[in-house]
Design an enzyme around this catalytic site. Structure first.
Site, short mmCIF file in Angstrom:
data_model
loop_
_atom_site.label_atom_id
_atom_site.label_comp_id
_atom_site.label_asym_id
_atom_site.label_seq_id
_atom_site.Cartn_x
_atom_site.Cartn_y
_atom_site.Cartn_z
N TYR A 150 1.17 -1.11 0.29
CA TYR A 150 0.40 0.22 -0.06
C TYR A 150 1.06 1.77 0.26
O TYR A 150 0.76 2.07 -1.05
CB TYR A 150 -0.83 0.01 1.35
N ASP B 270 3.22 -0.50 12.04
CA ASP B 270 2.73 0.25 12.44
C ASP B 270 2.76 1.12 13.12
O ASP B 270 3.43 1.44 14.12
CB ASP B 270 1.62 -1.22 13.66
N GLU C 279 4.62 1.78 -0.04
CA GLU C 279 5.44 1.79 -1.94
C GLU C 279 4.02 1.69 -2.94
O GLU C 279 4.46 2.53 -4.03
CB GLU C 279 5.89 0.77 -1.59
N ASN D 151 -6.65 9.38 7.97
CA ASN D 151 -7.72 9.17 8.86
C ASN D 151 -9.14 9.24 8.92
O ASN D 151 -9.02 10.34 8.57
CB ASN D 151 -7.17 8.08 10.11
#
Ligand code: UDP
Length: 312
Positions: free
Chosen positions: A146, A274, A148, A175
């Site tokens: 996602y 994360d 890259e 987000n």
């Protein structure tokens, strides 16, 4: 009346965007492969004669006869569990799919907007993140398809701009939450709300000290349209997000409070790579787009909780 093509038009953000652009009197061509989206999201829009749905995966070439004025390229699974499950398809969407959509834009002389992401900053060391920051991404980790992929999509956009003088717009979306998120989306806001409403354990990954900044979908859609409407000199990238920053533990407590749920918080392993912190610097969006989010987190959460109450 403009003819506007939205890839990922049946997804969470795409379906909100299509609804808004239809209300403004445009003709919408929604392209979606339903990998992580649903027909349900656009069932209300399908009755409108100005809304057309094409089931298609952008990794295959797409030919459209009618003249297209604008393309919003939103097609890509955006939730870590979905893009990691579909890693190679995710990279294809962001490379082959993006090349196909850039070719389509070129053929039609259309403006094209790329939904890029805060994930291009990876696990950021600079905080808050400005557009100048080049990021801290692991190219070999499970999020790379996602992160890259979206970075390569930006590169492709700029190469088409430099080579073919294409009218490009790039926004980096942070987000986002709101109605029409899928029940199985897997991202934190929908997970916590559903768990709270169903009195299941709240799954906290790590100790909950990691932060995110959450933008309500209506604010985001406003920002996308404002970006598309900028003059041709404006390419971006421009961050779109809400700078209000919360720890994930704070989010869990807020959801428990607003739902009045008795759910317990349980702690699970933090996923690999994360990001520890994330917050957009939106100075550019304020200055160039005259945009900033208007909906505060509590109001947005209440709307979203009401939405999930209506579908469970
Ligand atoms: N998270 C969590 N519990 C969940 C889902 C996510 O604690 O059920 C955490 C996740 O580890 C991350 C943050 O919430 O630190 C945001 O995750 P999400 O998948 O929503 O999006 P991301 O910003 O990581 O792409």
């Amino acid at each position: 009346m403009k003819t506007i093509l939205i890839t990922g038009g049946a997804g969470f953000i795409g379906s909100h965007l299509g609804e808004r652009l239809l209300q403004e009197g445009n003709k919408i061509i929604c392209v979606d492969n339903f990998l992580s989206s649903s027909r349900e999201n656009v069932s209300d829009l399908l009755v409108n004669p100005n809304f057309k749905l094409i089931e298609h995966d952008i990794i295959e070439p797409l030919f459209i006869d009618e003249k297209i004025d604008e393309i919003y390229n939103l097609a890509c699974p955006a939730s870590p569990i979905h893009y990691q499950k579909n890693a190679i398809r995710t990279i294809k969407a962001n490379t082959i799919g993006v090349i196909n959509m850039l070719g389509l834009a070129r053929h039609h002389g259309a403006k094209i907007l790329q939904a890029s992401t805060s994930e291009v900053y990876g696990d950021p060391i600079v905080h808050p993140q400005t557009e100048e920051y080049r990021g801290n991404v692991n190219p070999d980790g499970p999020r790379a398809c996602y992160d890259e992929g979206k970075r390569c999509a930006e590169t492709l956009f700029f190469d088409y701009w430099r080579t073919h003088n294409l009218k490009i717009k790039i926004v980096r979306i942070f987000n986002t939450y709101g109605s029409k998120m899928a029940k199985d989306d897997g991202r934190v806001v929908s997970n916590f709300i559903l768990q709270a409403l169903e009195n299941k354990d709240i799954t906290m990954y790590g100790d909950g000290s990691q932060t995110r900044s959450f933008c309500y979908v209506d604010d985001l859609v406003e920002g996308l349209i404002k970006m598309m409407n900028t003059n041709d000199k404006i390419t971006g990238p421009i961050n779109l997000g809400n700078p209000g920053e919360f720890t994930i533990l704070e989010l869990a407590k807020k959801v428990l409070e607003l739902t009045g749920s008795k759910s317990k918080i349980i702690f699970e392993d933090l996923p690999v790579d994360d990001p520890k912190q994330r917050k957009p610097d939106i100075s550019k969006a304020k200055k160039i787009l005259n945009w900033e989010p208007k909906i505060n987190f509590q109001d947005g959460l209440i709307e979203t909780i009401n939405y999930f109450k209506s579908i469970i």
